[in-house]
Design a protein around this motif. Structure first.
Motif, PDB file in Angstrom:
ATOM      1  N   THR A   1      38.767  46.801  44.767  1.00 50.54           N
ATOM      2  CA  THR A   1      38.950  44.329  45.640  1.00 50.54           C
ATOM      3  C   THR A   1      38.838  43.688  44.825  1.00 50.54           C
ATOM      4  O   THR A   1      38.608  43.878  43.109  1.00 50.54           O
ATOM      5  CB  THR A   1      37.364  44.512  46.607  1.00 50.54           C
ATOM      6  OG1 THR A   1      36.597  44.271  45.881  1.00 50.54           O
ATOM      7  CG2 THR A   1      37.273  45.802  47.028  1.00 50.54           C
ATOM      8  N   GLY A   2      38.958  42.427  44.654  1.00 51.33           N
ATOM      9  CA  GLY A   2      39.114  40.959  44.334  1.00 51.33           C
ATOM     10  C   GLY A   2      37.746  40.919  43.706  1.00 51.33           C
ATOM     11  O   GLY A   2      37.560  39.850  42.345  1.00 51.33           O
ATOM     12  N   THR A   3      37.032  41.969  43.190  1.00 51.66           N
ATOM     13  CA  THR A   3      35.581  41.368  43.189  1.00 51.66           C
ATOM     14  C   THR A   3      34.619  42.437  42.404  1.00 51.66           C
ATOM     15  O   THR A   3      34.066  42.555  42.131  1.00 51.66           O
ATOM     16  CB  THR A   3      34.358  41.480  44.100  1.00 51.66           C
ATOM     17  OG1 THR A   3      34.876  42.272  44.888  1.00 51.66           O
ATOM     18  CG2 THR A   3      34.651  39.669  45.270  1.00 51.66           C
ATOM     19  N   ALA A   4      35.789  43.811  42.087  1.00 53.94           N
ATOM     20  CA  ALA A   4      35.516  44.389  40.681  1.00 53.94           C
ATOM     21  C   ALA A   4      34.929  43.791  39.608  1.00 53.94           C
ATOM     22  O   ALA A   4      36.355  42.853  39.037  1.00 53.94           O
ATOM     23  CB  ALA A   4      36.742  45.485  40.986  1.00 53.94           C
ATOM     24  N   GLY A   5      34.226  44.551  39.056  1.00 52.64           N
ATOM     25  CA  GLY A   5      33.219  43.942  37.656  1.00 52.64           C
ATOM     26  C   GLY A   5      33.366  42.605  37.881  1.00 52.64           C
ATOM     27  O   GLY A   5      32.406  42.320  36.653  1.00 52.64           O
TER      28      GLY A   5
ATOM     29  N   LYS B   1      28.616  37.704  34.763  1.00 53.11           N
ATOM     30  CA  LYS B   1      29.764  38.451  34.025  1.00 53.11           C
ATOM     31  C   LYS B   1      30.514  37.241  34.084  1.00 53.11           C
ATOM     32  O   LYS B   1      30.969  36.722  35.124  1.00 53.11           O
ATOM     33  CB  LYS B   1      30.386  39.854  34.339  1.00 53.11           C
ATOM     34  CG  LYS B   1      28.781  41.192  33.708  1.00 53.11           C
ATOM     35  CD  LYS B   1      29.558  42.333  34.669  1.00 53.11           C
ATOM     36  CE  LYS B   1      28.815  43.328  34.208  1.00 53.11           C
ATOM     37  NZ  LYS B   1      28.615  45.099  34.489  1.00 53.11           N
ATOM     38  N   PRO B   2      31.610  37.020  33.594  1.00 58.23           N
ATOM     39  CA  PRO B   2      33.471  36.551  33.304  1.00 58.23           C
ATOM     40  C   PRO B   2      33.943  37.148  34.788  1.00 58.23           C
ATOM     41  O   PRO B   2      33.531  37.939  34.693  1.00 58.23           O
ATOM     42  CB  PRO B   2      33.532  36.025  32.091  1.00 58.23           C
ATOM     43  CG  PRO B   2      33.110  37.477  31.173  1.00 58.23           C
ATOM     44  CD  PRO B   2      31.446  38.119  31.780  1.00 58.23           C
ATOM     45  N   HIS B   3      34.596  36.238  35.440  1.00 58.08           N
ATOM     46  CA  HIS B   3      35.589  36.766  36.197  1.00 58.08           C
ATOM     47  C   HIS B   3      36.775  35.720  35.916  1.00 58.08           C
ATOM     48  O   HIS B   3      36.534  34.604  36.278  1.00 58.08           O
ATOM     49  CB  HIS B   3      35.105  37.776  37.225  1.00 58.08           C
ATOM     50  CG  HIS B   3      34.280  36.401  37.883  1.00 58.08           C
ATOM     51  ND1 HIS B   3      34.913  36.081  39.211  1.00 58.08           N
ATOM     52  CD2 HIS B   3      33.091  36.302  38.549  1.00 58.08           C
ATOM     53  CE1 HIS B   3      34.560  34.505  39.845  1.00 58.08           C
ATOM     54  NE2 HIS B   3      32.958  35.321  38.933  1.00 58.08           N
ATOM     55  N   ASN B   4      38.150  36.232  36.183  1.00 56.60           N
ATOM     56  CA  ASN B   4      39.160  34.978  37.011  1.00 56.60           C
ATOM     57  C   ASN B   4      39.273  34.607  36.295  1.00 56.60           C
ATOM     58  O   ASN B   4      39.367  33.139  36.586  1.00 56.60           O
ATOM     59  CB  ASN B   4      39.277  35.084  38.176  1.00 56.60           C
ATOM     60  CG  ASN B   4      38.741  36.789  39.117  1.00 56.60           C
ATOM     61  OD1 ASN B   4      39.046  37.444  38.663  1.00 56.60           O
ATOM     62  ND2 ASN B   4      39.583  36.161  40.309  1.00 56.60           N
ATOM     63  N   GLY B   5      38.639  33.757  34.543  1.00 58.08           N
ATOM     64  CA  GLY B   5      38.566  32.872  33.792  1.00 58.08           C
ATOM     65  C   GLY B   5      37.727  31.740  34.196  1.00 58.08           C
ATOM     66  O   GLY B   5      38.002  30.407  33.249  1.00 58.08           O
TER      67      GLY B   5
ATOM     68  N   THR C   1      35.018  35.530  53.004  1.00 62.52           N
ATOM     69  CA  THR C   1      36.182  35.384  53.595  1.00 62.52           C
ATOM     70  C   THR C   1      37.033  35.573  52.054  1.00 62.52           C
ATOM     71  O   THR C   1      37.008  34.628  51.314  1.00 62.52           O
ATOM     72  CB  THR C   1      36.743  34.200  54.371  1.00 62.52           C
ATOM     73  OG1 THR C   1      35.949  33.298  55.584  1.00 62.52           O
ATOM     74  CG2 THR C   1      38.565  34.296  54.655  1.00 62.52           C
ATOM     75  N   GLY C   2      37.659  36.576  52.604  1.00 62.53           N
ATOM     76  CA  GLY C   2      38.217  37.326  51.367  1.00 62.53           C
ATOM     77  C   GLY C   2      37.534  38.650  49.650  1.00 62.53           C
ATOM     78  O   GLY C   2      38.337  38.763  49.261  1.00 62.53           O
ATOM     79  N   GLY C   3      36.074  38.060  50.526  1.00 57.66           N
ATOM     80  CA  GLY C   3      35.306  38.764  49.285  1.00 57.66           C
ATOM     81  C   GLY C   3      33.843  39.663  49.558  1.00 57.66           C
ATOM     82  O   GLY C   3      33.532  38.909  50.857  1.00 57.66           O
ATOM     83  N   GLY C   4      33.099  39.985  48.812  1.00 55.33           N
ATOM     84  CA  GLY C   4      31.745  40.152  48.792  1.00 55.33           C
ATOM     85  C   GLY C   4      31.375  41.240  47.709  1.00 55.33           C
ATOM     86  O   GLY C   4      32.207  40.931  46.713  1.00 55.33           O
TER      87      GLY C   4
END
Length: 141
Positions: free
Chosen positions: A87-91, A122-126, A56-59
């Motif tokens: 999208t919110g999962t870019a990177g 890879k790190p993401h969103n802190g 829900t909300g990504g992939g």
């Protein structure tokens, strides 16, 4: 188990590797859940896998390799999941390593399952890279 078993949809759940017992506390058990999603796999060849993992909300988009078990009891997979541009999962990048669970000769209604681990590559969103969780994915009918 035939390699073709990998194709299709799988219910995915990953769990933080915390050795503490939950002592029957439903909240402690729920807190161990790292992610819940659906794997969708295609097998373009006997040694390659592609697909998605969606929640829900990504992939993420998936690319991987399939290695048959020389003993004939399933296969192992190595998969890289990458975030989707725009999208919110870019990177994002997650790496998955799993194998098909043993097929019990006297098992009753055994459902194919993948068992393995996942690492945030890879790190993401802190959130830092290097976090590892264990997962199980169960084949959907």
């Amino acid at each position: 188990m035939a390699l073709s078993t990998l194709a299709g949809k799988w219910t995915y759940r990953s769990f933080l590797n915390d050795p503490a017992l939950t002592d029957g506390d439903p909240q402690k058990l729920a807190d161990l859940l790292f992610a819940e999603a659906v794997f969708t796999f295609e097998l373009p060849s006997s040694s390659t896998l592609k697909g998605t993992i969606d929640w829900t909300g990504g992939g993420l988009d998936l690319q991987g390799t399939v290695k048959p078990d020389p003993a004939g009891d399933g296969a192992s997979v190595e998969i890289v999941g990458t975030g989707r541009t725009g999208t919110g999962t870019a990177g994002w990048e997650y790496d998955y390593n799993a194998r098909l669970a043993h097929t019990w000769p006297n098992g009753i209604d055994q459902v194919p399952a993948l068992v393995g681990s996942v690492i945030r590559a890879k790190p993401h969103n802190g959130s830092p890279a290097g976090v590892v969780a264990s997962f199980i994915a169960v084949k959907q009918p």
